[in-house]
Design a protein around this motif. Structure first.
Motif, PDB file in Angstrom:
ATOM      1  N   UNK A  53       8.633  16.575   2.774  1.00 45.49           N
ATOM      2  CA  UNK A  53       8.798  17.909   2.192  1.00 45.49           C
ATOM      3  C   UNK A  53       8.442  17.901   0.711  1.00 45.49           C
ATOM      4  N   UNK A  54       8.811  16.823   0.017  1.00 41.16           N
ATOM      5  CA  UNK A  54       8.488  16.702  -1.410  1.00 41.16           C
ATOM      6  C   UNK A  54       6.972  16.763  -1.616  1.00 41.16           C
ATOM      7  N   UNK A  55       6.226  16.060  -0.770  1.00 36.92           N
ATOM      8  CA  UNK A  55       4.762  16.077  -0.859  1.00 36.92           C
ATOM      9  C   UNK A  55       4.238  17.495  -0.646  1.00 36.92           C
ATOM     10  N   UNK A  56       4.744  18.176   0.383  1.00 41.17           N
ATOM     11  CA  UNK A  56       4.305  19.553   0.666  1.00 41.17           C
ATOM     12  C   UNK A  56       4.567  20.472  -0.519  1.00 41.17           C
ATOM     13  N   UNK A  57       5.736  20.317  -1.148  1.00 37.91           N
ATOM     14  CA  UNK A  57       6.106  21.203  -2.253  1.00 37.91           C
ATOM     15  C   UNK A  57       5.273  20.933  -3.503  1.00 37.91           C
ATOM     16  N   UNK A  58       4.961  19.658  -3.747  1.00 38.63           N
ATOM     17  CA  UNK A  58       4.099  19.321  -4.893  1.00 38.63           C
ATOM     18  C   UNK A  58       2.688  19.885  -4.662  1.00 38.63           C
ATOM     19  N   UNK A  59       2.170  19.709  -3.439  1.00 38.59           N
ATOM     20  CA  UNK A  59       0.832  20.232  -3.123  1.00 38.59           C
ATOM     21  C   UNK A  59       0.791  21.756  -3.247  1.00 38.59           C
ATOM     22  N   UNK A  60       1.844  22.419  -2.779  1.00 37.37           N
ATOM     23  CA  UNK A  60       1.898  23.888  -2.850  1.00 37.37           C
ATOM     24  C   UNK A  60       1.898  24.354  -4.302  1.00 37.37           C
ATOM     25  N   UNK A  61       2.670  23.652  -5.147  1.00 39.45           N
ATOM     26  CA  UNK A  61       2.725  24.006  -6.569  1.00 39.45           C
ATOM     27  C   UNK A  61       1.350  23.868  -7.224  1.00 39.45           C
ATOM     28  N   UNK A  62       0.579  22.874  -6.783  1.00 39.89           N
ATOM     29  CA  UNK A  62      -0.739  22.609  -7.382  1.00 39.89           C
ATOM     30  C   UNK A  62      -1.875  23.358  -6.689  1.00 39.89           C
ATOM     31  N   UNK A  63      -1.495  24.241  -5.735  1.00 41.40           N
ATOM     32  CA  UNK A  63      -2.507  24.967  -4.938  1.00 41.40           C
ATOM     33  C   UNK A  63      -3.459  24.008  -4.220  1.00 41.40           C
ATOM     34  N   UNK A  64      -2.874  22.919  -3.707  1.00 44.30           N
ATOM     35  CA  UNK A  64      -3.658  21.910  -2.983  1.00 44.30           C
ATOM     36  C   UNK A  64      -3.173  21.804  -1.532  1.00 44.30           C
ATOM     37  N   UNK A  65      -2.710  22.920  -0.995  1.00 43.53           N
ATOM     38  CA  UNK A  65      -2.132  22.914   0.356  1.00 43.53           C
ATOM     39  C   UNK A  65      -3.157  22.566   1.431  1.00 43.53           C
ATOM     40  N   UNK A  67      -4.872  19.912   1.392  1.00 46.46           N
ATOM     41  CA  UNK A  67      -4.778  18.458   1.593  1.00 46.46           C
ATOM     42  C   UNK A  67      -3.773  18.165   2.713  1.00 46.46           C
ATOM     43  N   UNK A  68      -4.004  17.090   3.443  1.00 49.62           N
ATOM     44  CA  UNK A  68      -3.109  16.737   4.548  1.00 49.62           C
ATOM     45  C   UNK A  68      -1.844  16.053   4.032  1.00 49.62           C
ATOM     46  N   UNK A  69      -0.730  16.764   4.093  1.00 49.75           N
ATOM     47  CA  UNK A  69       0.533  16.165   3.657  1.00 49.75           C
ATOM     48  C   UNK A  69       0.931  15.009   4.574  1.00 49.75           C
ATOM     49  N   UNK A  70       0.575  15.117   5.844  1.00 43.52           N
ATOM     50  CA  UNK A  70       0.923  14.053   6.808  1.00 43.52           C
ATOM     51  C   UNK A  70       0.204  12.748   6.472  1.00 43.52           C
ATOM     52  N   UNK A  71      -1.079  12.861   6.111  1.00 44.31           N
ATOM     53  CA  UNK A  71      -1.848  11.659   5.757  1.00 44.31           C
ATOM     54  C   UNK A  71      -1.302  11.037   4.478  1.00 44.31           C
ATOM     55  N   UNK A  72      -0.952  11.878   3.508  1.00 41.88           N
ATOM     56  CA  UNK A  72      -0.383  11.368   2.257  1.00 41.88           C
ATOM     57  C   UNK A  72       0.956  10.688   2.528  1.00 41.88           C
ATOM     58  N   UNK A  73       1.757  11.287   3.405  1.00 37.45           N
ATOM     59  CA  UNK A  73       3.074  10.729   3.743  1.00 37.45           C
ATOM     60  C   UNK A  73       2.924   9.362   4.408  1.00 37.45           C
ATOM     61  N   UNK A  74       1.950   9.220   5.290  1.00 34.44           N
ATOM     62  CA  UNK A  74       1.712   7.930   5.948  1.00 34.44           C
ATOM     63  C   UNK A  74       1.289   6.878   4.924  1.00 34.44           C
ATOM     64  N   UNK A  75       0.411   7.267   3.995  1.00 32.80           N
ATOM     65  CA  UNK A  75      -0.019   6.352   2.930  1.00 32.80           C
ATOM     66  C   UNK A  75       1.180   5.966   2.064  1.00 32.80           C
ATOM     67  N   UNK A  76       2.012   6.950   1.741  1.00 33.74           N
ATOM     68  CA  UNK A  76       3.218   6.718   0.935  1.00 33.74           C
ATOM     69  C   UNK A  76       4.120   5.663   1.580  1.00 33.74           C
ATOM     70  N   UNK A  77       4.334   5.763   2.885  1.00 39.11           N
ATOM     71  CA  UNK A  77       5.232   4.822   3.575  1.00 39.11           C
ATOM     72  C   UNK A  77       4.686   3.389   3.518  1.00 39.11           C
ATOM     73  N   UNK A  78       3.363   3.250   3.666  1.00 40.48           N
ATOM     74  CA  UNK A  78       2.740   1.920   3.591  1.00 40.48           C
ATOM     75  C   UNK A  78       2.879   1.351   2.177  1.00 40.48           C
ATOM     76  N   UNK A  79       2.577   2.191   1.173  1.00 40.66           N
ATOM     77  CA  UNK A  79       2.685   1.759  -0.225  1.00 40.66           C
ATOM     78  C   UNK A  79       4.121   1.385  -0.586  1.00 40.66           C
ATOM     79  N   UNK A  80       5.076   2.160  -0.071  1.00 43.09           N
ATOM     80  CA  UNK A  80       6.483   1.910  -0.397  1.00 43.09           C
ATOM     81  C   UNK A  80       6.973   0.600   0.218  1.00 43.09           C
ATOM     82  N   UNK A  81       6.549   0.333   1.451  1.00 42.21           N
ATOM     83  CA  UNK A  81       6.914  -0.941   2.086  1.00 42.21           C
ATOM     84  C   UNK A  81       6.435  -2.116   1.227  1.00 42.21           C
ATOM     85  N   UNK A  82       5.215  -2.001   0.702  1.00 45.16           N
ATOM     86  CA  UNK A  82       4.658  -3.046  -0.156  1.00 45.16           C
ATOM     87  C   UNK A  82       5.464  -3.182  -1.450  1.00 45.16           C
TER      88      UNK A  82
END
Length: 222
Positions: A53-65, A67-82
């Motif tokens: 939801x945080x990703x969606x809200x940041x994208x909405x604020x930047x008028x970048x809706x 962009x795929x929030x789901x793809x960013x979220x998946x990338x985020x989870x991989x980066x966070x695990x690392x």
């Protein structure tokens, strides 16, 4: 003011110092998708929320809706695990003493978070905090249908411990959405802390009962 029976405390930035790694990683994942964004914007529009939801809200604020929030979220989870493999986390100064004192006085301590259970549990394991010793329950974004600012996590905690009157519950957190969550649950006391994501000015917008430098001094308002 009614006697406080339960405190519901946010995790990162409120009870735990994890060096803002989650929001720095969220920032990195959004930038990886080709979006120009600052860490301050991520903190302003994403702090305290379930992370997709945080990703969606940041994208909405930047008028970048677009962009795929789901793809960013998946990338985020991989980066966070690392990031977590080498991350050192610790309680915010004085907070461990505070929560142990509260539990000794018979006040129920619940940790709640916009993280999923895997991330939240990993943080607690790194600090060697144990259920029944440091806290009574952990409620995460995975445990409810609606995350903050909806009151569902607090209501679930109340249900868990048979607390009917929200006026006997205190909610504390480092972001405005924590305060909003507490007010939506009709908590008797809401506390903003300056040890984490947001500034005093950002917290003041939601009119918490108190703003403290950190949870180390929480007992002064009880």
């Amino acid at each position: 003011m009614k006697h406080t029976k339960m405190v519901v405390l946010d995790m990162a930035g409120t009870t735990i110092n994890e060096k803002n790694v989650v929001y720095k990683t969220l920032h990195k994942a959004i930038k990886n998708a080709g979006v120009a964004v600052t860490l301050n914007t991520v903190l302003a529009y994403g702090a305290g929320k379930e992370k997709h939801q945080a990703i969606k809200d940041v994208l909405a604020h930047l008028n970048e809706a677009n962009k795929s929030s789901s793809a960013i979220f998946e990338d985020f989870k991989i980066l966070l695990d690392e990031a977590y493999k080498t991350l050192e986390v610790s309680p915010i100064n004085g907070v461990e003493k505070t929560i142990l004192n509260l539990r000794e006085k018979g006040i129920i301590v619940v940790l709640n978070t916009g993280y999923n259970r895997k991330v939240a549990t990993g943080l607690l394991e790194k600090m060697q905090w144990k259920k029944g010793q440091h806290f009574d329950a952990l409620i995460t974004a995975d445990d409810v249908e609606k995350g903050r600012p909806n009151p569902d996590m607090i209501l679930k905690a109340m249900q868990l411990f048979n607390i009917d009157d929200p006026a006997t519950v205190l909610k504390a957190g480092d972001s405005a959405i924590d305060i909003e969550e507490g007010k939506n649950a009709k908590c008797g006391i809401t506390v903003g802390v300056l040890s984490g994501a947001q500034t005093k000015e950002q917290l003041e917008k939601e009119h918490p009962t108190y703003i403290l430098d950190s949870l180390a001094t929480l007992e002064t308002v009880l």
